[in-house]
Design an enzyme around this catalytic site. Structure first.
Site, PDB file in Angstrom:
ATOM      1  N   CYS A  81       2.121   2.628   5.897  1.00  0.00           N
ATOM      2  CA  CYS A  81       3.314   2.521   5.057  1.00  0.00           C
ATOM      3  C   CYS A  81       2.794   2.300   3.646  1.00  0.00           C
ATOM      4  O   CYS A  81       2.307   1.222   3.318  1.00  0.00           O
ATOM      5  CB  CYS A  81       4.206   1.365   5.488  1.00  0.00           C
ATOM      6  SG  CYS A  81       5.611   1.130   4.357  1.00  0.00           S
TER       7      CYS A  81
ATOM      8  N   CYS B 202       5.168  -0.525   1.653  1.00  0.00           N
ATOM      9  CA  CYS B 202       5.189  -1.952   2.015  1.00  0.00           C
ATOM     10  C   CYS B 202       4.556  -2.149   3.398  1.00  0.00           C
ATOM     11  O   CYS B 202       3.339  -1.998   3.527  1.00  0.00           O
ATOM     12  CB  CYS B 202       6.607  -2.493   1.975  1.00  0.00           C
ATOM     13  SG  CYS B 202       7.823  -1.502   2.867  1.00  0.00           S
ATOM     14  N   SER B 203       5.364  -2.450   4.415  1.00  0.00           N
ATOM     15  CA  SER B 203       4.796  -2.712   5.740  1.00  0.00           C
ATOM     16  C   SER B 203       5.696  -2.163   6.840  1.00  0.00           C
ATOM     17  O   SER B 203       5.787  -2.767   7.909  1.00  0.00           O
ATOM     18  CB  SER B 203       4.578  -4.215   5.932  1.00  0.00           C
ATOM     19  OG  SER B 203       5.809  -4.910   5.817  1.00  0.00           O
ATOM     20  N   CYS B 204       6.375  -1.034   6.604  1.00  0.00           N
ATOM     21  CA  CYS B 204       7.211  -0.430   7.643  1.00  0.00           C
ATOM     22  C   CYS B 204       6.342  -0.103   8.855  1.00  0.00           C
ATOM     23  O   CYS B 204       5.253   0.469   8.710  1.00  0.00           O
ATOM     24  CB  CYS B 204       7.896   0.818   7.112  1.00  0.00           C
ATOM     25  SG  CYS B 204       9.073   0.476   5.781  1.00  0.00           S
TER      26      CYS B 204
END
Length: 214
Positions: A114, A117-119
């Site tokens: 991602c 961000c942190s998907c």
């Protein structure tokens, strides 16, 4: 003489919270309290949602992979629609994300990231590892994926294509790794035990020599 009332306690330091809450902690508390005050959500619904999130681990994803390895019809459905196939195994999705399953083959190696961000496919893998959220991984997985994979000990031959898939808020990816040779006599649970979180992110293959001893 030991205090009977203390027998069930482990010998460890008391857990305390000495640091002052940060900006996002304060913001989360304020929004949560406002939603509860306006009766838009109940406190027990928040608690239940946290329980659901905490219940998700890579074991769920490993179960999906193992089923795909032993059931060609399930694998076809999984590659066509990851979410509905996972739901066949009783894995619920607590959000509106779409799950796309990417199959590794002798010619193609998939890696997920991602960049923003942190998907992450949390319904099937749980919380992402810290390194997945760090900027160096998020940037370099796209710009130099082979070098990143090498740092995980994964050398991809030059004639194998490396595909990097960038997750979004609504589209998440799960890598379906190749089934390792020498597992023809493994049952589904034994196969699931071989599958690691990192293999489903795509940074490592599934290998028999990494099998965890019972």
């Amino acid at each position: 003489m030991a205090d009977p009332g203390q027998d069930h306690h482990d010998d460890h330091a008391e857990i305390t919270q000495d640091e002052a809450p940060g900006y996002f902690d304060i913001m989360e508390t304020a929004v949560r309290e406002l939603l509860i005050e306006r009766k838009l959500i109940r406190a027990d619904e928040i608690r239940r949602q946290i329980e659901v999130i905490d219940s998700r681990t890579p074991a769920l994803g490993a179960k999906v992979v193992a089923r795909a390895w032993v059931d060609p019809a399930f694998k076809a459905r999984l590659l066509e629609n990851g979410r509905t196939a996972c739901e066949e195994l009783g894995i619920s999705f607590y959000d509106d994300t779409e799950l796309i399953v990417l199959e590794n083959t002798p010619d193609v190696h998939n890696l997920i990231v991602c960049t923003l961000c942190s998907c992450y496919p949390r319904p099937v893998l749980g919380l992402p590892p810290d390194w997945y959220k760090l900027k160096p991984y998020r940037a370099r997985a796209v710009s130099e994926p082979r070098a990143v994979l090498a740092e995980f000990g994964t050398e991809i031959p030059d004639d194998v294509e490396v595909r990097v898939s960038d997750s979004t808020a609504i589209v998440r990816y799960l890598v379906l790794p190749m089934r390792p040779d020498g597992t023809d006599d493994y049952d589904e649970q034994q196969l699931a035990d071989l599958v690691t979180r990192d293999a489903m992110i795509g940074v490592v293959p599934v290998r028999l020599d990494l099998e965890v001893a019972p």
